[in-house]
Scaffold this active site. Structure first.
Site, PDB file in Angstrom:
ATOM      1  N   ARG A   1      37.375  49.308  35.469  1.00 44.14           N
ATOM      2  CA  ARG A   1      38.187  50.016  34.471  1.00 44.14           C
ATOM      3  C   ARG A   1      37.316  50.738  33.451  1.00 44.14           C
ATOM      4  NH1 ARG A   1      41.863  45.607  32.111  1.00 44.14           N
ATOM      5  NH2 ARG A   1      39.940  44.494  32.483  1.00 44.14           N
TER       6      ARG A   1
ATOM      7  N   ASN B   1      44.376  47.267  35.839  1.00 44.69           N
ATOM      8  CA  ASN B   1      44.355  46.296  36.924  1.00 44.69           C
ATOM      9  C   ASN B   1      45.784  46.022  37.359  1.00 44.69           C
ATOM     10  OD1 ASN B   1      41.582  45.922  36.938  1.00 44.69           O
ATOM     11  ND2 ASN B   1      41.622  44.085  35.695  1.00 44.69           N
TER      12      ASN B   1
END
Length: 98
Positions: A19, A37
């Protein structure tokens, strides 16, 4: 914006900085969107911007950051409603797990 895509990335993509890498890389490219996620272990990314730049970022996502192992990358068109999920005032957001 010329192109908006949403990609789902599967493999070893959580717990490896995916991320943060996606956020930093997208911002370097000047793209808008978000990353998060998923509870199923995948990472989801929405990318919006000039077509060539978005496609370059999608290809970068096929490799991911060091330590990741991308097994599958599914791509589809993104929508303005999905882009609106990012935080107000941010070009690119890291969203909560979905």
């Amino acid at each position: 914006m010329d192109l908006m895509v949403r990609v789902a990335i599967r493999g070893r993509v959580q717990g490896v900085g995916f991320r943060v890498w996606a956020e930093m890389t997208a911002l370097e490219y000047g793209l808008e969107g978000w990353v998060r996620n998923r509870r199923d272990g995948s990472v989801e990314v929405l990318l919006a911007g000039p077509e060539e730049t978005v496609l370059t970022m999608v290809e970068a996502c096929r490799q991911g950051p060091p330590g990741s192992r991308v097994e599958v990358l599914d791509q589809r068109d993104g929508t303005p409603d999905e882009l609106a999920l990012r935080r107000r005032g941010e070009l690119f957001s890291v969203l909560a797990t979905a």
